[in-house]
Design a protein around this motif. Structure first.
Motif, PDB file in Angstrom:
ATOM      1  N   GLY A 207       3.871  -4.428   6.228  1.00 38.07           N
ATOM      2  CA  GLY A 207       4.314  -4.161   5.113  1.00 38.07           C
ATOM      3  C   GLY A 207       5.611  -3.558   5.077  1.00 38.07           C
TER       4      GLY A 207
ATOM      5  N   LEU B  37       5.752  -5.399  -0.110  1.00 36.96           N
ATOM      6  CA  LEU B  37       4.488  -4.764  -0.382  1.00 36.96           C
ATOM      7  C   LEU B  37       3.368  -5.886  -0.247  1.00 36.96           C
TER       8      LEU B  37
ATOM      9  N   THR C 239      -0.353  -6.711  -1.676  1.00 35.48           N
ATOM     10  CA  THR C 239      -1.229  -6.337  -1.728  1.00 35.48           C
ATOM     11  C   THR C 239      -2.410  -6.989  -1.759  1.00 35.48           C
TER      12      THR C 239
ATOM     13  N   ASN D  79      -5.795  -1.019   1.108  1.00 36.60           N
ATOM     14  CA  ASN D  79      -4.648  -0.199   2.340  1.00 36.60           C
ATOM     15  C   ASN D  79      -3.992   0.473   1.164  1.00 36.60           C
ATOM     16  N   GLY D  80      -2.971   1.233   1.806  1.00 35.89           N
ATOM     17  CA  GLY D  80      -2.262   2.071   1.356  1.00 35.89           C
ATOM     18  C   GLY D  80      -0.798   2.650   1.632  1.00 35.89           C
ATOM     19  N   ILE D  81       0.322   2.925   1.020  1.00 35.35           N
ATOM     20  CA  ILE D  81       1.058   4.191   1.683  1.00 35.35           C
ATOM     21  C   ILE D  81       1.765   4.727   2.126  1.00 35.35           C
TER      22      ILE D  81
ATOM     23  N   GLU E  78      -2.138   4.273  -3.152  1.00 42.54           N
ATOM     24  CA  GLU E  78      -3.322   3.211  -2.626  1.00 42.54           C
ATOM     25  C   GLU E  78      -2.223   2.177  -3.255  1.00 42.54           C
ATOM     26  N   SER E  79      -1.675   0.724  -2.440  1.00 42.79           N
ATOM     27  CA  SER E  79      -0.788  -0.218  -2.425  1.00 42.79           C
ATOM     28  C   SER E  79      -0.689  -0.285  -4.398  1.00 42.79           C
ATOM     29  N   ARG E  80      -2.026  -0.819  -4.922  1.00 44.10           N
ATOM     30  CA  ARG E  80      -1.880  -1.492  -5.871  1.00 44.10           C
ATOM     31  C   ARG E  80      -1.708  -0.112  -6.607  1.00 44.10           C
TER      32      ARG E  80
ATOM     33  N   TYR F 220       0.352   1.668  -6.329  1.00 45.54           N
ATOM     34  CA  TYR F 220       1.703   2.127  -5.353  1.00 45.54           C
ATOM     35  C   TYR F 220       2.089   0.876  -6.210  1.00 45.54           C
TER      36      TYR F 220
ATOM     37  N   GLN G  15       3.324   1.569   5.447  1.00 42.17           N
ATOM     38  CA  GLN G  15       2.369   1.199   4.284  1.00 42.17           C
ATOM     39  C   GLN G  15       1.630   0.376   5.669  1.00 42.17           C
TER      40      GLN G  15
END
Length: 256
Positions: free
Chosen positions: A101, A113, A115, A127-129, A141-143, A145, A157
C-alpha cells in the motif's frame, strides 16, 4: 557605548539562556524495550517518543537497491556516523519486496493508497497508515487518511487496524483460531509516545488488539505482519534475522 564588563555579562546571560534551552529539550536515549505479559500472552514492547527519537522508515538505498535487513540499514547509516537503536518490519509487501500500500519516504510516495476490500489481512478493512511527522506520530484509518491526508514525512500502510478510536476491529473473534507471532504499532493519545510490540508466543488478532487497547491504552493501533515478524533491539541483545524484508521502521542514534 557598552563597556567590556557589560559585554561579558551580556554574553554570559546569553550562554546561560542557551544552556537552559538545550536542557529543556528531551534527551535522546536508547528505546525502552522489555517484556510485558498481558492476559496470559508474552510480548516484547519498545517505547519510543517521536519528539525525542529519530524514527525513520527504510526500504531502499539511494540507488534504489532493497535494504531488506537490519544489518544492511546499519551499513547504510555508517557514513552518517549513526546506527539503528531499534527496528522492526513495518508493513506488508509483494514478492519483490515493494510495499503493498501507501509508502512515503521523506515525503516522496512510492506506493499507492489502497482503501478497497481485498484478500488477506491487508484487505480486512479498516486498514490504516502509520504516519511519522515532525516531532509527532499517528495511526490513521486509511479512508480517513484519504479524506484529509496529513503531512507525513514517512508513512507506511498495513492492515488490519487493531484498534480504531478505542475499539477493537469489528471482525476480530475472541476465540479466533489464526495464531501467529505478530507485530504492530500503537500511538498514545499524546501523539508522541509510540509503542512497537511483537508477541513472544503465537496470538490471535483479538488478543493482540487488546494488548494495545487495554494494556498500552492506545486509541489507535495498526497490525504490521505475522509469520515474518522481526525485531532489532540492541538494548536487550536481540536482532532477529531471516529472509529479506520490505518496509522497515527504525530509530537512529549515534554510532558509539
Amino acid at each position: 557605548m557598552m563597556m567590556r564588563s557589560e559585554r561579558v555579562t551580556s554574553l554570559r546571560t546569553l550562554l546561560g539562556a542557551a544552556t537552559l534551552a538545550l536542557l529543556a529539550l528531551p534527551a535522546q536515549a536508547a528505546p525502552d524495550c522489555g517484556k510485558l505479559v498481558h492476559d496470559g500472552n508474552s510480548y516484547t514492547v519498545c517505547t519510543l517518543r517521536a519528539d525525542r527519537d529519530e524514527i525513520r522508515l527504510f526500504h531502499s538505498d539511494a540507488q534504489g537497491r532493497l535494504l531488506g535487513s537490519f544489518s544492511a540499514i546499519d551499513s547504510a547509516l555508517e557514513p552518517e556516523g549513526k546506527q539503528l537503536t531499534f527496528a522492526m518490519n513495518a508493513g506488508m509487501y509483494h514478492d519483490d519486496r515493494s510495499p503493498v500500500g501507501l509508502y512515503l519516504d521523506q515525503g516522496v510516495q512510492s506506493g499507492p493508497l489502497v482503501t478497497r476490500d481485498g484478500p488477506g489481512n491487508f484487505g480486512l478493512l479498516p486498514n490504516g497508515i502509520f504516519c511519522l511527522k515532525e516531532h509527532a506520530a499517528a495511526v490513521i484509518e486509511s479512508r480517513s487518511y484519504a479524506a484529509d491526508a496529513p503531512r507525513c514525512t514517512y508513512a507506511t500502510q498495513s492492515g488490519p487496524m487493531l484498534v480504531i478510536d478505542g475499539k477493537l476491529h469489528p471482525r476480530f473473534l475472541e476465540n479466533g483460531s489464526s495464531r501467529y507471532i505478530r507485530n504492530g504499532v500503537g500511538v498514545a493519545a499524546d501523539g508522541v509516545t509510540v509503542y512497537f510490540a511483537i508477541s513472544d508466543n503465537r496470538v490471535n488478532f483479538h488478543s493482540f488488539g487488546r494488548l494495545f487497547r487495554d494494556e498500552l491504552k492506545t486509541p489507535n493501533a495498526l497490525y504490521f505482519d505475522g509469520k515474518v515478524s522481526r525485531l532489532h533491539a540492541p538494548s536487550i541483545g536481540r536482532s532477529d534475522s531471516g529472509f529479506p524484508l520490505g518496509p522497515i521502521v527504525g530509530a537512529v542514534g549515534p554510532d558509539d
